[in-house]
Every structure is written in C-alpha cells, then in structure tokens.
Enzyme design. Structure first.
Site: not given
Ligand code: HSE
Length: 420
Positions: A12, A41, A122, A198
């Site tokens: 990412v 880093v 986000e 989440k």
């Molecule tokens: N391990 C997570 C997934 C990655 O399978 O959706 C995204 O948070």
C-alpha cells in the site's frame, strides 16, 4: 508544498508514493497544493523496493522530521503504531492511518489526543470503498437504522467458491492467501476478527459506540460445511460473513458472523473478494457502497483521499461528531440479540427423536420455521436441519446446550444466524 512521510512502505505504501507522483496533476488540482511523498520507513532496508523516496528503518526519522506535514501509518499491529501516531500528533503532524486494529482498540484515545489535528482513516474499513466519508459526511443528516457489511474479502472469496463451485475449505483458504488479500495470520480473516475491527469503526461514526472487539459477538466461517451450503440453496439463501449493526430502541446490536441472507438481497450478490456495505438511514433509506476491500492501489486511493481532505482543510472531527454531542445509544449485550437461526445436528435415526428435539426447542420458547431431514452414509444417523422464527440469542444458546445433552444427539451442533 505538502510533504508526506510513510510508516510502512509495503504494497500500500508503495502505491501511495507512486499515485502521488503519477497522478500529481489531478491531486494538486483537487487539493489546491502540490503533495509529495518525501520519505518512508521499512523494517528491512536491504530489500529492493519500487519507490523513489528516502527510506529509513527508524520510524522517528519520519515522525520527528520537522519537514513532514502528514504521517501516513501503514505498519499494521497495534502498540508500535499507537506510540508512533501519538508522537506524530504531539509533534503537530496530521495523521492518516489504514490500521483497523489500531482503531478498533484506541480510536477514542486517539480522538482525544488528536483534538483539532486531523487524524483520518478512510482506508481502514473496506479498502477503496469511501464508506467512512459516506458515514461521516454523506449521511450526516440521518439516524442510522442499520448497517450490514461484507468487509472481509478473504471470507467472501472463500464462501463464493464454496457455494458456487463446491470448493473445499482448506484448498480455498490457500487460494485466498495466494491472492494476497488474507492477513498474515488468516485466523483474523476466517475467525471474523478483521471484520469486527471494521464494524467497530463504522459503529463509532454511526452510533458513537465505544466498544472493543471482545465486547461484541464475533464468529467466523470455520464451521460451514457443504450440508449448510446445500440447505441454504434449497431454501433461497446465500451465506455471507456479515458485520451487522442494528439500532433496537435505545440500544445497538453489533455482531460479526456467517449469515444466511435471501438470495435476492443486493448484498447477497456481492461475490469474490469484493466488499460492500449497506446503510439504512432514517431519511435517505437504503444506500449501498461496493468495491475492492484491499489491494495496493485501491487502499492507496482511500489513503490519498484523506490526504487531499486534510490539505483542503476538510477533515472535521475524527469520529464524525463534536465531543459531548455523540449519540446516547448503548451496545446491547450479546444475549439480547434477536434474530432467526439455522441449526444443524446429527441424531440417532430412530422413532421419537424428532419429537424430543422439537420439544426441547419448544421448552426454550423457540418456534420452528422450516425443517429438513437428510440421511447420512451411516444408516443409524440422520441430519436434522432447522430454521427458527426470531428468538433471543440467550434462548438459542440455552437450547443448544440442552440439545447437546440429549442422548440421541451425536457430536457438534452447528448454528448460523439468518437475516431477512
Ligand atoms: N484481510 C482483509 C480481507 C484485507 O481479506 O479483506 C483488508 O482488510
């Protein structure tokens, strides 16, 4: 010019640096200032990386660099990033994080510490889908009645393959890992923990609920068999790992579990690694957000949207409401959850057994909606599959314990919840 430092230049982080460079024109036009990734880093400096920014293996080189305006935290884990984010905030730097676990445990402390300094996230929930922005801003006129989300791509990929192709659990988990979506320890995916992080983030914005993962009901997809899949198909259901938030009176149910949902519902049609969240607002009605829940560019797209908002001066309060004015809704205890259930149990195939099982359910006030009996390879054993009308979680748990004590019931009793 705004300068960014990235903690964790993996998939990412690399995408963030590249998109800032390759889409610099549109990003500057939208933010009103140019934005560059100055430094990053990494743990291992000798590993070759496809980025042209300064790299260090000391996070303080970014966090304490007076030239850095915004620290982007993409490290994963909880304690180390927590300390570094605190340090960045106390140095007056804005922070963007994609770290769902950090927020699941420390979002309220971080909100307090951040004060008016922007702290945005986000990318933490459903990757590239702008669901945090939708809840914080787009739906801010609404009381949120409920939310349902497919927020783990690994589980959705596995369930889709198990249902559509009859794939076996272990083989398909390996395939999902190879696709690069799975967490380092896939238990976080298949056990529902990733989705719970989440859900907790969304529940804070929607309801102001300050709960940790251990406070809510979390189950995964580990016990789903092809028998359950066949039953679901026969009765018109899909099986999805859902994060569910539901306002019930002055309380809110928060739960993550494998769920049977009607095949014709919109979210039932979300297949493969894709994520989706539906939100029902009291004024807008049902809205749905769909897209990639992980992956370098998709997640970086969400990270950069936060950076642009910060540069525009658009950030607002971290959890979406002014302190002291958050909702007074409370997390409902797990036992109070009310839903329909599916049960699978193996019993001795002899007279009177069905009556014994159904009367046990009746003793706990549980009413049966539908029932199916299937023979097994062993002639002396039959499988009983039930769906029930709505009842409380506590009733169901007590009934399962009582069923387990019946001499005629063999082995484990499997249960799944149903949402219509
Ligand atoms: N391990 C997570 C997934 C990655 O399978 O959706 C995204 O948070």
């Amino acid at each position: 010019m705004v300068k960014i430092g990235i903690l964790g230049v993996g998939t990412v982080g690399t995408s963030v640096a590249k998109i800032l460079q390759e889409n610099a024109d549109i990003i500057e036009a939208r933010a009103g200032r140019s934005i560059i990734a100055k430094s990053g880093v990494v743990k291992n400096l000798s590993k070759k990386r496809d980025v042209s920014i300064l790299l260090s293996d000391n996070p303080l080189d970014v966090v304490n660099d007076p030239e850095i305006d915004i620290v982007v935290e993409l490290m994963g884990g909880v304690e180390e990033p927590y300390q570094l984010v605190k340090q960045a905030l106390s140095n007056g730097k804005a922070v963007v994080t994609a770290n769902k676990a950090l927020l699941a445990y420390h979002r309220y402390e971080l909100q307090e510490l951040a004060g008016d300094t922007p702290l945005m996230y986000e990318a933490s929930t459903a990757g590239g889908i702008p669901i945090i922005g939708a809840l914080r801003t787009g739906l801010s006129a609404n009381h949120v009645e409920s939310m349902q989300g497919i927020m783990n791509g690994t589980c959705n990929y596995m369930l889709t393959k198990m249902i559509n192709e009859g794939a076996q659990y272990d083989a398909i988990l390996k395939e999902a890992q190879e696709l690069g979506y799975a967490e380092a320890d896939p238990t976080f995916d298949v056990g529902g923990f990733d989705a719970s992080h989440k859900l907790l983030i969304l529940a804070s914005i929607a309801y102001g609920i300050d709960a940790k993962p251990e406070d809510i009901l979390i189950e995964g997809i580990e016990n789903i068999t092809q028998t359950d899949v066949a039953f679901a198909k026969e009765f018109g259901y899909e099986i999805k790992l859902l994060g569910i938030a539901k306002k019930v009176g002055e309380g809110v149910e928060l739960r993550v579990h494998a769920t049977m949902i009607p095949q014709e519902s919109m979210i039932a049609k979300v297949d493969g690694v894709m994520n989706a969240v539906t939100v029902i607002g009291d004024r807008v009605g049902e809205t749905m957000y769909y897209g990639p829940g992980a992956g370098g560019d998709a997640t970086a797209s969400a990270v950069i949207s936060d950076i642009v908002d910060i540069v525009r001066g658009n950030h607002g309060p971290m959890l979406g409401y002014k302190k002291g004015l958050e909702s007074r809704l409370k997390l409902l205890p797990k036992e109070e959850i009310v839903t329909q259930y599916y049960l699978r149990l193996e019993v001795a195939d002899q007279s009177g057994v069905l009556a014994e099982v159904t009367s046990t359910l009746g003793e706990f006030g549980i009413s049966i909606e539908a029932m199916l009996q299937k023979p097994t390879a062993d002639e002396s054993i039959a499988k009983l599959l039930f769906t029930t009308h709505k009842c409380k979680e506590s009733q169901m748990q007590e009934a399962i314990t009582a069923l387990g004590r019946l001499a005629v019931v063999q082995g484990e009793i499997a249960m799944m919840r149903i949402e219509k």
